[in-house]
Design a protein around this motif. Structure first.
Motif, PDB file in Angstrom:
ATOM      1  N   LEU A  29       0.810  -1.209   0.000  1.00 23.67           N
ATOM      2  CA  LEU A  29       0.000   0.000   0.000  1.00 23.67           C
ATOM      3  C   LEU A  29       0.846   1.263   0.000  1.00 23.67           C
ATOM      4  O   LEU A  29       0.408   2.307  -0.494  1.00 23.67           O
ATOM      5  N   LEU A  36      -4.632   5.271  -2.178  1.00 15.31           N
ATOM      6  CA  LEU A  36      -5.401   4.826  -1.015  1.00 15.31           C
ATOM      7  C   LEU A  36      -6.041   6.010  -0.288  1.00 15.31           C
ATOM      8  O   LEU A  36      -7.228   5.972   0.064  1.00 15.31           O
ATOM      9  N   ALA A  39      -8.902   7.435  -2.230  1.00 15.04           N
ATOM     10  CA  ALA A  39     -10.087   6.587  -2.098  1.00 15.04           C
ATOM     11  C   ALA A  39     -10.786   6.835  -0.762  1.00 15.04           C
ATOM     12  O   ALA A  39     -12.026   6.884  -0.702  1.00 15.04           O
ATOM     13  N   TYR A  43     -14.479   8.254  -0.292  1.00 14.62           N
ATOM     14  CA  TYR A  43     -15.401   7.437   0.500  1.00 14.62           C
ATOM     15  C   TYR A  43     -16.146   8.285   1.522  1.00 14.62           C
ATOM     16  O   TYR A  43     -17.390   8.214   1.632  1.00 14.62           O
ATOM     17  N   LEU A 164      -7.466   0.936  -9.150  1.00 16.59           N
ATOM     18  CA  LEU A 164      -7.196   0.602  -7.756  1.00 16.59           C
ATOM     19  C   LEU A 164      -8.039   1.463  -6.825  1.00 16.59           C
ATOM     20  O   LEU A 164      -8.618   0.958  -5.842  1.00 16.59           O
ATOM     21  N   THR A 167     -11.643   0.276  -6.937  1.00 19.58           N
ATOM     22  CA  THR A 167     -11.805  -1.007  -6.266  1.00 19.58           C
ATOM     23  C   THR A 167     -11.838  -0.824  -4.748  1.00 19.58           C
ATOM     24  O   THR A 167     -12.705  -1.376  -4.050  1.00 19.58           O
ATOM     25  N   ILE A 168     -10.875  -0.049  -4.214  1.00 16.85           N
ATOM     26  CA  ILE A 168     -10.865   0.219  -2.773  1.00 16.85           C
ATOM     27  C   ILE A 168     -12.144   0.926  -2.350  1.00 16.85           C
ATOM     28  O   ILE A 168     -12.769   0.588  -1.335  1.00 16.85           O
ATOM     29  N   TYR A 171     -15.318  -1.473  -2.188  1.00 17.44           N
ATOM     30  CA  TYR A 171     -15.429  -2.346  -1.019  1.00 17.44           C
ATOM     31  C   TYR A 171     -15.543  -1.555   0.280  1.00 17.44           C
ATOM     32  O   TYR A 171     -16.135  -2.046   1.255  1.00 17.44           O
ATOM     33  N   LEU A 172     -15.008  -0.346   0.318  1.00 13.27           N
ATOM     34  CA  LEU A 172     -15.226   0.494   1.496  1.00 13.27           C
ATOM     35  C   LEU A 172     -16.700   0.857   1.634  1.00 13.27           C
ATOM     36  O   LEU A 172     -17.267   0.813   2.731  1.00 13.27           O
ATOM     37  N   ASP A 176     -18.234  -1.520   4.634  1.00  9.57           N
ATOM     38  CA  ASP A 176     -17.730  -0.790   5.805  1.00  9.57           C
ATOM     39  C   ASP A 176     -18.415  -1.239   7.089  1.00  9.57           C
ATOM     40  O   ASP A 176     -17.782  -1.323   8.147  1.00  9.57           O
TER      41      ASP A 176
END
Length: 363
Positions: A29, A36, A39, A43, A164, A167-168, A171-172, A176
């Motif tokens: 990461l 990251l 994202a 989020y 990437l 994708t993160i 799923y977050l 969550d």
């Protein structure tokens, strides 16, 4: 200590394996820490909208996909387009002014907005440079292919990071609650840890969402206002770089007390100087100041800043320092990491540090 006295060989083995796994994940990461953090920023910025849609649709996969397709991707596309337009305007501004020497600082980014060798090759064919077509191909094609290879690598890198990030983010948004339940069950719902993490989570959402709203409202309002002013103006545009100036105004809203005035007041004074020393109409700076103060500077304050100040448990001055120092210390991704560190530090100081000190002094 009593804790370590209960650690047998099996526990040490499992802890060692866990540390190795965590180190490998952290190393992977770390190479994409900016992706990251971006994202995480997106989020928190869109989580309230996702939860509202999820209550209506009641299908996490569909809700997450719809949120990303119809909200996130258009938002990223608009931001990217605005960035490209701003770079072009910055390039034109530096070239037309006495600041052309500073173009070298922005050259890696300005190069993306400039014409490539494909245009030059087309001009060579069209203009007839005195050589044969074969000579032009021999001289131009290798250079063009090299540039295309470089551009292809750059585009692939951007697309890989975008994939990437999405994708993160997917799923977050979708998982969550599962992640939160797993964590709370793992710590046996410890009141102190639960209270700390919930406070941090709430304030991160408030800071990221509210500041995004403030910046977006100010920037969009400024773009519409300045584009309309340029459209009705006679004798040339009033604002020469409307998109770039609007983005700077949006970012300037983060500064407490002064706000966007740190951007538009100097620009307006420059327009006033031009009006007093050149044939530029005097009403240009007057209209610029009036519309900016009434429309651009008023709407964000009433619409978003009051909401931000009322909900956030973190002082806005500290958030500003987080943005500023984070960017200076870590680069562009410090814009997202800085506020996270500030929120963690504030709640640690309020909720954890006094208990630690009390325990130490009590011993």
């Amino acid at each position: 200590m009593a804790v370590f006295s209960r650690w047998d060989g099996k526990r040490v083995l499992w802890v060692g394996l866990g540390l190795v796994i965590a180190a490998l994940i952290g190393l992977a990461l770390f190479r994409y820490v900016g992706t990251l953090l971006f994202a995480i920023f997106v989020y928190y910025a869109i989580r309230p909208l996702y939860r509202h849609l999820d209550r209506v649709i009641d299908h996490p996969n569909v809700t997450t996909t719809a949120t990303i397709l119809f909200v996130v991707i258009p938002m990223v596309a608009v931001a990217a387009y605005a960035g490209v337009v701003a770079l072009r305007e910055l390039d034109q501004f530096l070239t037309a002014s006495d600041l052309e020497a500073y173009r070298s600082v922005f050259q890696p980014y300005l190069r993306l907005t400039q014409e490539g060798n494909i245009d030059r090759l087309r001009e060579a064919f069209r203009g007839g440079s005195g050589g044969s077509i074969a000579d032009v191909l021999r001289q131009g094609v290798p250079d063009v292919l090299g540039r295309l290879r470089s551009i292809a690598g750059f585009v692939f890198s951007i697309l890989a990071r975008l994939f990437l990030m999405l994708t993160i983010l997917f799923y977050l948004l979708r998982d969550d609650e599962k992640l939160r339940r797993w964590f709370y069950e793992s710590i046996d719902h410890d009141d102190e840890i639960v209270s700390f993490t919930e406070s941090v989570d709430d304030d991160l959402e408030t800071v990221f969402l509210s500041n995004l709203v403030v910046i977006a409202v100010a920037a969009v309002t400024a773009v519409v206002t300045y584009t309309g002013l340029n459209y009705v103006a006679s004798g040339g545009p009033v604002v020469g770089t409307p998109v770039l100036l609007s983005l700077l105004i949006g970012i300037g809203t983060l500064i407490p007390a002064v706000g966007m005035k740190i951007v538009y007041v100097p620009y307006g004074l420059i327009l006033l100087g031009f009006a007093l020393t050149t044939p530029t109409p005097l009403w240009h700076p007057i209209a610029f100041f009036g519309l900016t103060f009434v429309v651009v500077d008023t709407i964000p304050d009433f619409f978003a800043r009051s909401y931000l100040s009322a909900r956030s448990g973190v002082h806005m001055g500290l958030v500003l320092l987080g943005y500023f120092l984070g960017t200076l210390a870590f680069g562009w991704y410090g814009l997202f990491l800085g506020p996270i560190v500030v929120v963690l530090a504030v709640h640690f100081a309020h909720m954890i540090f006094p208990a630690l000190v009390s325990d130490l002094l009590g011993e």
